[in-house]
Design a protein around this motif. Structure first.
Motif, PDB file in Angstrom:
ATOM      1  N   THR A 106     -14.247   1.216  12.051  1.00  0.00           N
ATOM      2  CA  THR A 106     -15.626   0.811  12.324  1.00  0.00           C
ATOM      3  C   THR A 106     -15.868   0.623  13.823  1.00  0.00           C
ATOM      4  OG1 THR A 106     -15.256  -1.583  12.162  1.00  0.00           O
ATOM      5  CG2 THR A 106     -15.686  -0.399  10.109  1.00  0.00           C
ATOM      6  N   LEU A 107     -14.794   0.356  14.582  1.00  0.00           N
ATOM      7  CA  LEU A 107     -14.912   0.095  16.019  1.00  0.00           C
ATOM      8  C   LEU A 107     -14.123   1.083  16.867  1.00  0.00           C
ATOM      9  CD1 LEU A 107     -14.529  -3.797  15.905  1.00  0.00           C
ATOM     10  CD2 LEU A 107     -16.646  -2.536  16.293  1.00  0.00           C
ATOM     11  N   LEU A 108     -13.513   2.083  16.223  1.00  0.00           N
ATOM     12  CA  LEU A 108     -12.623   2.995  16.935  1.00  0.00           C
ATOM     13  C   LEU A 108     -13.316   3.700  18.094  1.00  0.00           C
ATOM     14  CD1 LEU A 108      -9.900   4.408  17.149  1.00  0.00           C
ATOM     15  CD2 LEU A 108     -10.696   6.073  15.439  1.00  0.00           C
ATOM     16  N   SER A 109     -14.553   4.125  17.891  1.00  0.00           N
ATOM     17  CA  SER A 109     -15.249   4.874  18.942  1.00  0.00           C
ATOM     18  C   SER A 109     -15.415   4.050  20.208  1.00  0.00           C
ATOM     19  CB  SER A 109     -16.619   5.347  18.446  1.00  0.00           C
ATOM     20  OG  SER A 109     -17.450   4.242  18.139  1.00  0.00           O
ATOM     21  N   ARG A 110     -15.607   2.732  20.076  1.00  0.00           N
ATOM     22  CA  ARG A 110     -15.745   1.872  21.257  1.00  0.00           C
ATOM     23  C   ARG A 110     -14.476   1.893  22.084  1.00  0.00           C
ATOM     24  NH1 ARG A 110     -17.205  -3.944  20.679  1.00  0.00           N
ATOM     25  NH2 ARG A 110     -17.431  -3.678  22.923  1.00  0.00           N
ATOM     26  N   ALA A 111     -13.335   1.818  21.399  1.00  0.00           N
ATOM     27  CA  ALA A 111     -12.065   1.827  22.111  1.00  0.00           C
ATOM     28  C   ALA A 111     -11.820   3.166  22.788  1.00  0.00           C
ATOM     29  CB  ALA A 111     -10.930   1.511  21.138  1.00  0.00           C
ATOM     30  N   PHE A 195     -19.015  -3.802   4.893  1.00  0.00           N
ATOM     31  CA  PHE A 195     -19.877  -3.843   3.713  1.00  0.00           C
ATOM     32  C   PHE A 195     -21.212  -3.162   3.993  1.00  0.00           C
ATOM     33  CE2 PHE A 195     -22.791  -6.259   0.800  1.00  0.00           C
ATOM     34  CZ  PHE A 195     -22.284  -5.725  -0.393  1.00  0.00           C
ATOM     35  N   LEU A 196     -21.759  -3.370   5.191  1.00  0.00           N
ATOM     36  CA  LEU A 196     -22.990  -2.675   5.568  1.00  0.00           C
ATOM     37  C   LEU A 196     -22.769  -1.164   5.557  1.00  0.00           C
ATOM     38  CD1 LEU A 196     -25.836  -2.316   6.736  1.00  0.00           C
ATOM     39  CD2 LEU A 196     -24.871  -2.802   9.013  1.00  0.00           C
ATOM     40  N   LEU A 197     -21.664  -0.700   6.141  1.00  0.00           N
ATOM     41  CA  LEU A 197     -21.378   0.730   6.169  1.00  0.00           C
ATOM     42  C   LEU A 197     -21.190   1.274   4.755  1.00  0.00           C
ATOM     43  CD1 LEU A 197     -18.937   0.883   9.210  1.00  0.00           C
ATOM     44  CD2 LEU A 197     -21.316   1.627   9.143  1.00  0.00           C
ATOM     45  N   GLY A 198     -20.569   0.476   3.894  1.00  0.00           N
ATOM     46  CA  GLY A 198     -20.421   0.903   2.503  1.00  0.00           C
ATOM     47  C   GLY A 198     -21.759   1.088   1.822  1.00  0.00           C
ATOM     48  N   VAL A 347     -17.463   6.447   5.964  1.00  0.00           N
ATOM     49  CA  VAL A 347     -18.445   7.027   6.885  1.00  0.00           C
ATOM     50  C   VAL A 347     -17.648   7.636   8.036  1.00  0.00           C
ATOM     51  CG1 VAL A 347     -20.412   6.588   8.413  1.00  0.00           C
ATOM     52  CG2 VAL A 347     -20.183   5.296   6.276  1.00  0.00           C
ATOM     53  N   ALA A 348     -17.967   8.857   8.409  1.00  0.00           N
ATOM     54  CA  ALA A 348     -17.232   9.553   9.460  1.00  0.00           C
ATOM     55  C   ALA A 348     -17.294   8.761  10.769  1.00  0.00           C
ATOM     56  CB  ALA A 348     -17.801  10.944   9.671  1.00  0.00           C
ATOM     57  N   PRO A 349     -16.174   8.684  11.496  1.00  0.00           N
ATOM     58  CA  PRO A 349     -16.138   7.911  12.742  1.00  0.00           C
ATOM     59  C   PRO A 349     -17.208   8.328  13.751  1.00  0.00           C
ATOM     60  CG  PRO A 349     -13.927   8.504  12.083  1.00  0.00           C
ATOM     61  CD  PRO A 349     -14.854   9.230  11.157  1.00  0.00           C
ATOM     62  N   ASP A 350     -17.483   9.632  13.859  1.00  0.00           N
ATOM     63  CA  ASP A 350     -18.499  10.057  14.826  1.00  0.00           C
ATOM     64  C   ASP A 350     -19.891   9.609  14.401  1.00  0.00           C
ATOM     65  OD1 ASP A 350     -18.488  11.774  12.672  1.00  0.00           O
ATOM     66  OD2 ASP A 350     -18.864  13.582  13.852  1.00  0.00           O
ATOM     67  N   THR A 351     -20.108   9.529  13.085  1.00  0.00           N
ATOM     68  CA  THR A 351     -21.389   9.029  12.578  1.00  0.00           C
ATOM     69  C   THR A 351     -21.527   7.539  12.854  1.00  0.00           C
ATOM     70  OG1 THR A 351     -21.365  10.699  10.826  1.00  0.00           O
ATOM     71  CG2 THR A 351     -22.870   8.846  10.542  1.00  0.00           C
ATOM     72  N   ILE A 352     -20.436   6.802  12.665  1.00  0.00           N
ATOM     73  CA  ILE A 352     -20.449   5.371  12.987  1.00  0.00           C
ATOM     74  C   ILE A 352     -20.726   5.174  14.474  1.00  0.00           C
ATOM     75  CG2 ILE A 352     -19.072   3.255  13.101  1.00  0.00           C
ATOM     76  CD1 ILE A 352     -17.540   4.236  10.659  1.00  0.00           C
ATOM     77  N   ALA A 353     -20.046   5.964  15.308  1.00  0.00           N
ATOM     78  CA  ALA A 353     -20.217   5.837  16.752  1.00  0.00           C
ATOM     79  C   ALA A 353     -21.661   6.074  17.172  1.00  0.00           C
ATOM     80  CB  ALA A 353     -19.295   6.821  17.472  1.00  0.00           C
ATOM     81  N   LYS A 354     -22.278   7.049  16.560  1.00  0.00           N
ATOM     82  CA  LYS A 354     -23.640   7.422  16.929  1.00  0.00           C
ATOM     83  C   LYS A 354     -24.670   6.400  16.461  1.00  0.00           C
ATOM     84  CE  LYS A 354     -27.002  11.186  16.291  1.00  0.00           C
ATOM     85  NZ  LYS A 354     -27.229  12.516  15.645  1.00  0.00           N
ATOM     86  N   ARG A 356     -23.933   3.037  14.872  1.00  0.00           N
ATOM     87  CA  ARG A 356     -23.531   1.668  14.568  1.00  0.00           C
ATOM     88  C   ARG A 356     -24.488   0.626  15.133  1.00  0.00           C
ATOM     89  NH1 ARG A 356     -18.536   1.711  16.456  1.00  0.00           N
ATOM     90  NH2 ARG A 356     -19.277   1.203  18.553  1.00  0.00           N
ATOM     91  N   GLU A 357     -24.797   0.713  16.410  1.00  0.00           N
ATOM     92  CA  GLU A 357     -25.652  -0.309  17.028  1.00  0.00           C
ATOM     93  C   GLU A 357     -27.039  -0.332  16.406  1.00  0.00           C
ATOM     94  OE1 GLU A 357     -24.321  -2.479  18.946  1.00  0.00           O
ATOM     95  OE2 GLU A 357     -22.423  -1.384  18.875  1.00  0.00           O
TER      96      GLU A 357
END
Length: 369
Positions: A106-111, A195-198, A347-354, A356-357
């Motif tokens: 959920t936070l990988l893209s930030r790192a 849970f929100l992402l789910g 949810v795909a990491p790139d989708t989360i990155a795009k 999330r905020e």
């Protein structure tokens, strides 16, 4: 958890009244071993692992790492996963340690976007499931474990009410479950965000807002973090019973029931809590070699060890997460009382990155404000 992972296992154990897990509860722990001094490293025989508070390993396992490599592991705990990651971003280039453990999908893209890690392909990656290697092309992070964020339910409550526990995201919005669910703030909590992402995976980007409107109308309660939700608001946990909690549904982990069994005295034959497997979101935790690490060679050796069978088989009853290395055995207590979702939401990491905020802001405006 953190993460987690996540997990906040120490808080569960404390709520049940058990002795604190070895190595937990301190912000600066060392796993000492005699070691032979070894020939690897930067001159230092200490390798520092920066992590969230829920990292835990058996002393014997870390001593084995010392025997094999000559390095002693120092664990620097830094709050929950989000807080720990934020501290590393602030100290980018001059890290507080050599390896960071606990950043999840959920936070990988930030790192990664902040360039925190030096690429390294850990020895043994060929035995790690390919579906959890989310940075396989660059090897900036190494997958270490998985866990499912799911709604837990109080078995006694639903038996007494002769009410079937919910099975899915949609069930939670039904009138039968009005005022029963407590969840964590998606802006401040890893399980809350999961849970929100789910719910977004289940209802889509066009439908999740309407879904949360229904949950709000159905009396969902939002608190800041996992410990408050699980140990103070959830009637099924040992802590919740002591607090006379009145919410029989909580967002927690599929591995929470084994914790309730392991630290109970006497241990019950069945777990007092269950898992709604249709509400699960798959969480993957990673470790990485920090850019600017003082002991880069020792850090690489530690990453190799984190995906070794010795460490992987130690995790389930210490951090209550599942191994990612093929062939790693899982203890019977973990499999008997825990649950693994057959089809967890992802949810795909790139989708989360795009998104999330934006998603978190929209959720906050709907549910919190």
């Amino acid at each position: 958890m953190s993460t987690t992972k996540k997990i906040a296992v120490t808080a569960v154990a404390a709520a049940i009244g058990a002795t604190a897990l070895a190595g937990c509860g301190s912000s600066d722990d060392s796993a000492a071993g005699s070691g032979s001094g070894g020939t690897k490293g930067s001159g230092s025989k200490t390798v520092t692992l920066v992590s969230h508070d829920s990292f835990n390993a058996s002393k014997g396992v870390l001593k084995e790492f010392t025997r094999e490599t000559g390095y002693t592991v120092k664990v620097l705990k830094s709050g929950d996963a989000g807080a720990a990651l934020n501290q590393e971003i602030l100290t980018k280039g001059s890290p507080r340690g050599d390896v960071f453990f606990g950043v999840d999908n959920t936070l990988l893209s930030r790192a990664l976007d902040n360039g925190l890690f030096t690429p390294y392909a850990a020895k043994g990656l060929g035995q790690v499931a390919s579906d959890v290697q989310l940075d396989a092309a660059k090897h900036r992070v190494t997958p270490v474990d998985t866990g499912d964020i799911c709604v837990n339910y109080d078995k006694r409550y639903f038996a007494d009410k002769k009410l079937a526990p919910p099975k899915s995201f949609d069930d939670l919005a039904k009138p039968a479950y009005k005022n029963l669910l407590v969840t964590e703030n998606a802006a401040t909590s890893s399980p809350g965000l999961g849970f929100l992402l789910g719910s977004i995976a289940a209802h889509g980007e066009d439908g999740y807002q309407d879904y949360w409107k229904k949950l709000k109308d159905n009396g969902v309660k939002v608190v800041d973090g996992w410990e408050q939700a699980y140990n103070e608001e959830f009637s099924g946990s040992a802590g919740g019973k002591k607090a006379k909690a009145d919410r029989p549904l909580v967002v927690s982990y599929a591995s929470s029931p084994p914790v309730e069994v392991l630290y109970a005295d006497p241990q019950p034959k069945t777990a007092p809590t269950g898992v709604a497997t249709g509400t699960c979101f798959r969480q993957i935790e990673f470790a990485g070699l920090l850019d600017g690490a003082k002991n880069e060679v020792g850090g690489k050796a530690l990453l190799d060890f984190l995906i070794s069978k010795k460490f992987q088989e130690d995790m389930p009853l210490n951090m209550f997460v599942s191994p990612v290395t093929k062939g790693a055995k899982v203890p019977e207590l973990f499999t008997k009382f825990g649950t693994t979702a057959d089809k967890p939401a992802t949810v795909a990491p790139d989708t989360i990155a795009k998104n999330r905020e934006h998603w978190v802001q929209s959720w906050s405006s709907l549910v919190v404000k």
